[in-house]
Design a protein around this motif. Structure first.
Motif, PDB file in Angstrom:
ATOM      1  N   ARG A 190       0.831  -1.201   0.000  1.00 45.42           N
ATOM      2  CA  ARG A 190       0.000   0.000   0.000  1.00 45.42           C
ATOM      3  C   ARG A 190       0.872   1.260   0.000  1.00 45.42           C
ATOM      4  NH1 ARG A 190      -2.599  -1.170   4.155  1.00 45.42           N
ATOM      5  NH2 ARG A 190      -4.413  -2.167   3.150  1.00 45.42           N
ATOM      6  N   ALA A 191       1.926   1.241   0.824  1.00 49.15           N
ATOM      7  CA  ALA A 191       2.824   2.400   0.849  1.00 49.15           C
ATOM      8  C   ALA A 191       3.527   2.580  -0.498  1.00 49.15           C
ATOM      9  CB  ALA A 191       3.858   2.231   1.966  1.00 49.15           C
ATOM     10  N   GLN A 192       3.901   1.460  -1.107  1.00 48.72           N
ATOM     11  CA  GLN A 192       4.545   1.537  -2.416  1.00 48.72           C
ATOM     12  C   GLN A 192       3.590   2.109  -3.462  1.00 48.72           C
ATOM     13  OE1 GLN A 192       5.815  -2.250  -3.951  1.00 48.72           O
ATOM     14  NE2 GLN A 192       7.412  -1.337  -5.211  1.00 48.72           N
ATOM     15  N   ARG A 193       2.321   1.680  -3.413  1.00 49.31           N
ATOM     16  CA  ARG A 193       1.340   2.192  -4.364  1.00 49.31           C
ATOM     17  C   ARG A 193       1.099   3.682  -4.143  1.00 49.31           C
ATOM     18  NH1 ARG A 193      -4.790  -0.193  -5.338  1.00 49.31           N
ATOM     19  NH2 ARG A 193      -5.386   1.336  -6.954  1.00 49.31           N
ATOM     20  N   GLU A 194       1.019   4.105  -2.875  1.00 52.16           N
ATOM     21  CA  GLU A 194       0.834   5.526  -2.593  1.00 52.16           C
ATOM     22  C   GLU A 194       2.020   6.341  -3.099  1.00 52.16           C
ATOM     23  OE1 GLU A 194       0.254   5.756   1.562  1.00 52.16           O
ATOM     24  OE2 GLU A 194      -1.806   4.949   1.527  1.00 52.16           O
ATOM     25  N   GLY A 195       3.198   5.782  -2.930  1.00 48.85           N
ATOM     26  CA  GLY A 195       4.373   6.483  -3.454  1.00 48.85           C
ATOM     27  C   GLY A 195       4.338   6.602  -4.965  1.00 48.85           C
ATOM     28  N   TYR A 196       3.908   5.523  -5.646  1.00 42.96           N
ATOM     29  CA  TYR A 196       3.784   5.576  -7.098  1.00 42.96           C
ATOM     30  C   TYR A 196       2.732   6.592  -7.524  1.00 42.96           C
ATOM     31  CZ  TYR A 196       6.667   1.384  -7.587  1.00 42.96           C
ATOM     32  OH  TYR A 196       7.703   0.492  -7.566  1.00 42.96           O
ATOM     33  N   HIS A 202       2.983  13.993  -9.467  1.00 43.09           N
ATOM     34  CA  HIS A 202       4.045  14.989  -9.617  1.00 43.09           C
ATOM     35  C   HIS A 202       4.526  15.047 -11.065  1.00 43.09           C
ATOM     36  CE1 HIS A 202       7.594  17.374  -8.782  1.00 43.09           C
ATOM     37  NE2 HIS A 202       8.354  16.433  -9.331  1.00 43.09           N
ATOM     38  N   LEU A 203       4.738  13.882 -11.693  1.00 40.33           N
ATOM     39  CA  LEU A 203       5.181  13.864 -13.082  1.00 40.33           C
ATOM     40  C   LEU A 203       4.095  14.408 -14.013  1.00 40.33           C
ATOM     41  CD1 LEU A 203       7.001  10.392 -13.198  1.00 40.33           C
ATOM     42  CD2 LEU A 203       8.036  12.661 -13.087  1.00 40.33           C
ATOM     43  N   GLY A 204       2.824  14.122 -13.690  1.00 37.12           N
ATOM     44  CA  GLY A 204       1.743  14.665 -14.508  1.00 37.12           C
ATOM     45  C   GLY A 204       1.698  16.175 -14.465  1.00 37.12           C
ATOM     46  N   GLU A 205       1.873  16.737 -13.278  1.00 42.94           N
ATOM     47  CA  GLU A 205       1.901  18.198 -13.166  1.00 42.94           C
ATOM     48  C   GLU A 205       3.086  18.787 -13.921  1.00 42.94           C
ATOM     49  OE1 GLU A 205       1.959  18.942  -9.034  1.00 42.94           O
ATOM     50  OE2 GLU A 205      -0.155  18.377  -8.686  1.00 42.94           O
ATOM     51  N   ALA A 206       4.230  18.130 -13.813  1.00 45.35           N
ATOM     52  CA  ALA A 206       5.401  18.622 -14.543  1.00 45.35           C
ATOM     53  C   ALA A 206       5.168  18.562 -16.049  1.00 45.35           C
ATOM     54  CB  ALA A 206       6.634  17.806 -14.154  1.00 45.35           C
ATOM     55  N   MET A 207       4.526  17.467 -16.534  1.00 45.33           N
ATOM     56  CA  MET A 207       4.242  17.356 -17.953  1.00 45.33           C
ATOM     57  C   MET A 207       3.251  18.426 -18.399  1.00 45.33           C
ATOM     58  SD  MET A 207       2.727  14.133 -20.094  1.00 45.33           S
ATOM     59  CE  MET A 207       1.092  14.393 -19.398  1.00 45.33           C
ATOM     60  N   ASP A 208       2.230  18.686 -17.589  1.00 45.79           N
ATOM     61  CA  ASP A 208       1.270  19.729 -17.942  1.00 45.79           C
ATOM     62  C   ASP A 208       1.941  21.091 -18.048  1.00 45.79           C
ATOM     63  OD1 ASP A 208      -0.741  17.877 -18.017  1.00 45.79           O
ATOM     64  OD2 ASP A 208      -1.418  18.239 -15.959  1.00 45.79           O
ATOM     65  N   ASN A 209       2.802  21.392 -17.096  1.00 44.92           N
ATOM     66  CA  ASN A 209       3.510  22.674 -17.135  1.00 44.92           C
ATOM     67  C   ASN A 209       4.420  22.768 -18.358  1.00 44.92           C
ATOM     68  OD1 ASN A 209       2.289  23.447 -14.726  1.00 44.92           O
ATOM     69  ND2 ASN A 209       3.948  22.598 -13.477  1.00 44.92           N
ATOM     70  N   PHE A 210       5.088  21.666 -18.684  1.00 44.57           N
ATOM     71  CA  PHE A 210       5.991  21.685 -19.841  1.00 44.57           C
ATOM     72  C   PHE A 210       5.209  21.881 -21.132  1.00 44.57           C
ATOM     73  CE2 PHE A 210       8.058  19.183 -23.233  1.00 44.57           C
ATOM     74  CZ  PHE A 210       9.197  19.955 -23.400  1.00 44.57           C
ATOM     75  N   ILE A 211       4.095  21.181 -21.258  1.00 44.73           N
ATOM     76  CA  ILE A 211       3.283  21.341 -22.474  1.00 44.73           C
ATOM     77  C   ILE A 211       2.741  22.753 -22.567  1.00 44.73           C
ATOM     78  CG2 ILE A 211       1.183  20.574 -23.637  1.00 44.73           C
ATOM     79  CD1 ILE A 211       1.656  17.804 -22.464  1.00 44.73           C
ATOM     80  N   ASN A 212       2.243  23.266 -21.468  1.00 45.69           N
ATOM     81  CA  ASN A 212       1.622  24.592 -21.478  1.00 45.69           C
ATOM     82  C   ASN A 212       2.641  25.703 -21.712  1.00 45.69           C
ATOM     83  OD1 ASN A 212      -0.580  26.487 -21.061  1.00 45.69           O
ATOM     84  ND2 ASN A 212       0.347  26.913 -19.083  1.00 45.69           N
TER      85      ASN A 212
END
Length: 353
Positions: A190-196, A202-212
Motif C-alpha cells: 500500500r505504501a509503495q502504491r501511494e508512493g507511485y 508529480h510527473l503529470g503536473e510537470a508534464m502539464d507545465n511543460f506542455i503549457n
C-alpha cells in the motif's frame, strides 16, 4: 693584520686569472689548425693503408701455394707442422713490433670518440622512445584494470549489502507468524502504491507545465509550417498569429491576420471541437496545440490499458506535428506497416514485438 688579509685576496685573484686562461685555451678553436690536423691524420691513415697493402702484396709474392690453402690446416701431418712453424715465426716477428698509435696532435681519437658518443646517443633516444611506448601501454592497461577493480568492488559491496539485508529480513521473519507477515506485506504494498501515485501526480503536473509553457507553442509552429519542435524554442503568440513562410521562417507581424481569418485557420488545422461560450475568447494556436497534445495522450493511455494492452494501436485521424513529436521523442511508435496507427512505447518490453 692588513697584510694577512691581502694575501688570501691576492691568491684568489691569481687563481681566478689562471682558471680563466685555462678555460680560454681549452675553448680556443682555430679552424685552420683543426683543418691542418685533419689533413695530417688523413695522410697518416693513407700511409698506414699503403703499408698494409705493400705487406699483403709481399706476402702474396712469397707464398708458394694459394692463400686459401695456407689459411686452412692441412690433413698431412708434415704439412700441418710446417704451417704451425710459419705461424709461430710470424707471431714472434710481430711481438716486438710497437703498436701503431696516432700522433699526439692527431684528431683521430676525437673522431672515434665522437662516433661512439653519437651511436650511444642514438641508441639512448631509441630506447627512450620504446620505453615511452611501453609506459603508455602499461598505463592504459593499468587504468583499465583499476576500472575493473572499482566495478568489482562496487559489485562486492552491493552483494554484501544485499546478503546482509536478506539475512536480517530472514531473522526478522523467523520470529513472526504468517498473519503478521501478511499484514506487513500488505502495508508495504500500500505504501509503495501511494508512493507511485504521488510520483505519477508529480510527473503529470510537470508534464502539464511543460506542455503549457514550452511544447504547445513549438508544436503549433511546426503545424503552421514553421521549424520542427526544438529548432525554435521561444515561440510567441504574435509569431504564431503572423504565420510562417514556405521556407519555414516567421512572417513579419506588422500586418497580423484578422480574428476571423485566424480562427478559420485554427479550425482548419485543429478543428472546432472545443465549444467556446459567447463571453470567452477563441483559443489561440498554442492553446489548440495544447488541447490536441493532451487529447492524444489520453487516447494513447486509454489504448495502452485497454483490451489489447501494449500491442494495441490507436487510429489517428490525421498526420500531425503532435504525433510526429511523440515518435521523435521515443514516447510512441508508428505501426510498421501503417503510419496512421500509433501506440505508446511500453518501456518494460522491447521496442518492437
Amino acid at each position: 693584520m692588513e697584510q694577512q688579509q691581502k694575501d688570501p685576496m691576492e691568491r684568489i685573484r691569481e687563481f681566478s686569472k689562471e682558471a680563466r686562461e685555462l678555460q680560454d685555451d681549452s675553448m680556443d678553436f682555430d679552424a685552420s689548425s683543426t683543418e691542418a690536423r685533419l689533413e695530417q691524420t688523413l695522410r697518416e691513415l693513407q700511409a698506414r693503408v699503403g703499408e698494409q697493402h705493400a705487406a699483403l702484396d709481399e706476402l702474396r709474392s712469397q707464398a708458394n701455394g694459394s692463400l686459401e690453402a695456407a689459411a686452412h690446416a692441412s690433413d698431412d701431418p708434415r704439412q700441418k707442422l710446417q704451417q704451425l712453424i710459419v705461424v709461430k715465426d710470424a707471431y714472434q716477428r710481430l711481438k716486438p713490433t710497437a703498436t701503431l698509435l696516432p700522433a699526439p696532435k692527431s684528431v683521430l681519437p676525437a673522431l672515434l670518440a665522437a662516433r661512439t658518443i653519437q651511436r650511444n646517443v642514438q641508441g639512448t633516444k631509441e630506447a627512450i622512445t620504446s620505453t615511452q611506448r611501453q609506459i603508455t601501454r602499461i598505463e592504459a592497461t593499468l587504468r583499465r584494470e583499476e576500472a575493473n577493480l572499482h566495478d568489482a568492488n562496487l559489485l562486492t559491496q552491493a552483494m554484501e549489502s544485499r546478503i546482509e539485508r536478506l539475512r536480517v529480513q530472514h531473522e526478522d521473519h523467523s520470529h513472526k507468524n504468517p498473519a503478521q507477515l501478511a499484514r506487513e506485506l500488505i502495508a508495504g504494498k500500500r505504501a509503495q502504491r501511494e508512493g507511485y501515485d504521488a510520483e505519477m501526480q508529480h510527473l503529470g503536473e510537470a508534464m502539464d507545465n511543460f506542455i503549457n509553457d514550452y511544447l504547445a507553442g513549438m508544436i503549433a509552429a511546426e503545424e503552421l509550417g514553421g521549424p520542427v519542435v526544438g529548432d525554435m524554442l521561444d515561440v510567441e503568440d504574435d509569431t504564431l498569429a503572423a504565420g510562417f513562410t514556405k521556407k519555414g521562417r516567421a512572417k513579419s507581424s506588422k500586418k497580423p491576420l484578422s480574428t476571423k481569418s485566424r480562427q478559420r485557420r485554427i479550425d482548419q488545422i485543429w478543428g472546432s471541437k472545443a465549444v467556446v461560450a459567447d463571453d470567452e475568447e477563441p483559443p489561440t494556436e498554442a492553446e489548440a496545440a495544447d488541447a490536441e497534445m493532451r487529447q492524444l495522450l489520453e487516447d494513447l493511455f486509454a489504448t495502452l490499458i485497454g483490451p489489447g494492452g501494449g500491442k494495441a494501436y490507436y487510429q489517428l485521424q490525421k498526420d500531425s506535428a503532435t504525433s510526429r513529436f511523440l515518435v521523435r521523442a521515443k514516447v510512441a511508435q508508428f505501426h510498421p506497416k501503417d503510419a496512421t496507427k500509433l501506440r505508446l512505447i511500453d518501456f518494460g518490453r522491447e521496442l518492437d514485438d
